[in-house]
Write an enzyme that holds these catalytic residues in place. Structure first.
Site, mmCIF file in Angstrom:
data_model
loop_
_atom_site.group_PDB
_atom_site.id
_atom_site.type_symbol
_atom_site.label_atom_id
_atom_site.label_comp_id
_atom_site.label_asym_id
_atom_site.label_seq_id
_atom_site.Cartn_x
_atom_site.Cartn_y
_atom_site.Cartn_z
ATOM 1 C CE LYS A 108 -3.330 2.145 3.157
ATOM 2 N NZ LYS A 108 -2.582 2.603 4.348
ATOM 3 C CE1 TYR A 148 1.179 -23.084 4.655
ATOM 4 C CE2 TYR A 148 -0.145 -24.835 3.722
ATOM 5 C CZ TYR A 148 0.789 -23.835 3.569
ATOM 6 O OH TYR A 148 1.333 -23.596 2.330
#
Ligand code: UDP
Length: 314
Positions: A108, A148
């Protein structure tokens, strides 16, 4: 001439290091960020001294400042084999959540395009076969694989939130089982396990009755699909993998034949929540990226076997 700059987190890992190679070959400058907990400096040592490559040893779950222009951020940092994420459950959860947040913050700030390495594990033990991108999955959040699976599901959600809310230009690749040189011999994955056992003359350990299936993609095909996705306009997830599906028992037999090992198959207990079937539906990748895998298993396994032979007896 200006070269686009890409940050690759997990760039010293199996996939990350192949990605660094490909990006440099495509004319990029690459900044590899890795804390080396499952990555290995040997995977990138051939790039030392290359003016288009630099390495930063850093844990991406902590804030990172990188000066200068950055055009792409590819987030590949994470323990990625069942053995690794069972050994490193908290780190796995952190790099998928906090690490993805830091990577998105960096993208960003730099107005860079961000690509998330997601996984077929977001489909869990799937009830749709082959798995299409619009399938939401069948995941046990509190099982051993949850660290995970849920981290990557969170990472996808976070990536889409940054895309929608902050307008960050994002890509999500769902990676299916991949193999090739630079896999760690001790990462517990089925291919290095079987090849290591065969080369050492030990019996091959098939978990369960070996009827569970996987579909194995050679690493150069995978990296090619990822590069095409990075260059595309697709913000929604895309499966990349090789649909050639095989049972684990057949796979063990293939490795015994290929290595000529005088060993047999022995059966061990099936790990908890081990997916029974897995095969990517790659119609979307074919349609929007013009991509399909080219290396078949016999060819890919030969190259990989040569690599492991050198690792075992250099
Ligand atoms: N597997 C096996 N023997 C081994 C290691 C793995 O039979 O020594 C099986 C495992 O139970 C799973 C498949 O091989 O069904 C693929 O395992 P891997 O750890 O490579 O990755 P997964 O696809 O499960 O994430």
């Amino acid at each position: 001439m200006y070269k686009p700059t890409a940050v690759v987190t997990g760039g010293a890992g199996f996939l990350g290091s192949h990605l660094c190679d490909r990006l440099i070959a495509e004319g990029f400058k690459v900044i590899c960020v890795d804390n080396l907990i499952t990555g290995n400096i040997n995977n990138i040592s051939h790039l030392a001294g290359n003016e288009n490559f630099s390495f930063v040893k850093h844990d991406i779950t902590n804030y990172i400042f990188l000066p200068g222009r950055i055009d792409y951020v590819l987030h590949f940092a994470s323990p990625a084999s069942p053995i690794d994420y069972l050994k490193l459950p908290i780190q796995t959860l952190k790099v998928g959540s906090l690490g993805t947040h830091k990577v998105l913050g960096l993208a960003k700030e730099k107005k860079a395009r961000m690509l998330l390495a997601s996984t077929s594990e977001v489909y869990g033990d799937p009830s749709v076969h082959p798995q299409t991108e619009d399938y939401w999955g069948n995941v046990n959040p509190i099982g051993p694989r949850g660290v995970y699976d849920e981290a990557k599901r969170f990472a996808e959600a976070m990536t889409m939130a940054y895309h929608r809310y902050h307008g960050v230009d994002t890509r999500i690749v769902r990676i299916f089982n991949t193999y090739g040189p630079r896999m760690r011999l001790d990462d517990g994955r089925v291919l290095p396990a079987f090849v290591g056992q065969a080369l050492r003359g030990e019996d091959l350990t098939v978990f369960g009755d070996g009827s569970q299936t996987r579909s194995f993609c050679y690493v150069s095909d995978l990296v090619d699909g990822i590069f095409k996705l990075l260059m595309s306009n697709e913000n929604n997830p895309v499966n990349i993998g090789n649909p050639a599906e095989i049972t684990i028992k057949q796979f063990a037999e293939e490795i015994i034949k290929l290595t000529g090992a005088k060993t047999k198959i022995i059966y061990k207990e099936l790990p908890e929540d081990d997916p029974k079937i897995r095969q990517p539906n790659i119609e979307k990748a074919k349609r929007i990226l013009g991509w399909a895998p080219k290396v078949d298993r016999s060819e890919g396994l030969k190259i990989t076997l040569d690599y492991f032979k050198k690792v075992i007896t250099p």
